[in-house]
Write an enzyme that holds these catalytic residues in place. Structure first.
Site, mmCIF file in Angstrom:
data_model
loop_
_atom_site.group_PDB
_atom_site.id
_atom_site.type_symbol
_atom_site.label_atom_id
_atom_site.label_comp_id
_atom_site.label_asym_id
_atom_site.label_seq_id
_atom_site.Cartn_x
_atom_site.Cartn_y
_atom_site.Cartn_z
ATOM 1 N N HIS A 91 42.593 9.308 48.117
ATOM 2 C CA HIS A 91 43.129 10.391 48.937
ATOM 3 C C HIS A 91 44.077 9.799 49.976
ATOM 4 O O HIS A 91 43.877 8.666 50.444
ATOM 5 C CB HIS A 91 42.015 11.122 49.698
ATOM 6 C CG HIS A 91 41.314 12.174 48.916
ATOM 7 N ND1 HIS A 91 39.997 12.518 49.173
ATOM 8 C CD2 HIS A 91 41.712 12.985 47.913
ATOM 9 C CE1 HIS A 91 39.626 13.482 48.343
ATOM 10 N NE2 HIS A 91 40.653 13.781 47.573
ATOM 11 N N CYS A 136 37.401 12.334 56.602
ATOM 12 C CA CYS A 136 36.864 13.083 55.466
ATOM 13 C C CYS A 136 35.902 14.178 55.924
ATOM 14 O O CYS A 136 35.791 15.223 55.283
ATOM 15 C CB CYS A 136 36.139 12.150 54.505
ATOM 16 S SG CYS A 136 37.197 11.130 53.480
#
Length: 275
Positions: A168, A264
């Site tokens: 990511h 996150c």
């Protein structure tokens, strides 16, 4: 350089059901047991530090059978009170998208976009003053970028991720101050073409080496002054202080077993209610 914190509104989800049962990323090892109680304590510490800095933290109810729902950043991207939902790459995470959608609509989202293309929310989208940074290569598809550009009405800068450890964008790059386009990133996580773009667009960026990145030091939450990142990445602290930021070390070692850190766990609710 003087930096100023800006009050933010965040969405987080308690890791009540957090576990690692398969190896979908290089970080995940089912043979390394997760201590869920410890993960909850670490998560609470992150939440409480954000609140202590004056930010509003909302909580999304976790779903049984959704062990990675703690990574709330992946559930949507919210800008100017408008939200583009997630379309997860792995079927195990699909139920999370509907939970985020329901919460956002119930809490004042003015427009919600059900995505046509795979994207994992703020995992691969990061907002700066000049553009929306958009990662692709592992979870989010390039076709999602046009969708985001059209929906949010902002220019999109595509960045290709090439190292599976940094699957990511938020594991390879952090926006430190969107008002001034201050960022930090790990160059080796990106393709040669994307590295060239980053050098040109952000010539004063903090550059993180392989040790910083492996400690998930780029998976950071910043309010424009305070930068919350793993204590294990403390070698990054001097570079942040030199640029006027205040690094705050956080222990999220249990959540790191799934490849997740502070960012996150935190979805920013830009333009959605107070503050």
């Amino acid at each position: 350089m003087s930096r100023h914190a800006t009050p933010r509104r965040y969405l987080m989800c308690r890791p009540t059901y957090f576990e690692v049962t398969e190896a979908r990323t290089p970080w995940m090892d089912p043979d390394d047991p997760v201590d869920t109680e410890a993960a909850c304590r670490q998560w609470e510490h992150l939440r409480d530090r954000l609140r202590a800095f004056g930010h509003t933290v909302e909580e999304l109810t976790p779903l049984p059978g959704a062990p990675e729902m703690v990574f709330a950043a992946n559930g949507a991207t919210v800008i100017d009170g408008r939200a583009m939902g997630a379309r997860f790459a792995h079927p195990e995470r699909v139920p999370e998208a509907a939970a985020h959608r329901a919460w956002l609509i119930a809490h004042g989202v003015t427009a919600y976009r059900e995505p046509e293309h795979a994207n994992e929310g703020e995992g691969d989208y990061a907002l700066t003053a000049s553009c929306l940074l958009a990662g692709h290569g592992f979870r989010t598809t390039p076709s999602s970028h046009a969708e985001a550009r059209h929906f949010f009405g902002r220019p999109v800068l595509a960045l290709e991720l090439v190292d599976p450890r940094y699957y990511h964008l938020d594991t390879a790059l952090a926006v430190l101050d969107p008002a001034t386009d201050a960022v930090m990133y790990h160059p080796e996580a990106f393709s040669a073409a994307s590295r060239a773009v980053l050098r040109q667009r952000f010539p004063d960026a903090v550059l993180a080496d392989s040790a910083h990145a492996a400690a998930l030091g780029l998976n950071a939450v910043s309010d424009g002054r305070h930068v919350l990142l793993p204590e294990a990445a403390r070698d990054l602290f001097p570079a942040l202080r030199t640029r006027g930021f205040e690094p705050v070390g956080i222990d999220l070692s249990e959540l790191a077993k799934s490849g997740g850190g502070a960012k996150c766990c935190v979805q920013e609710l830009r333009g959605l209610g107070a503050p």
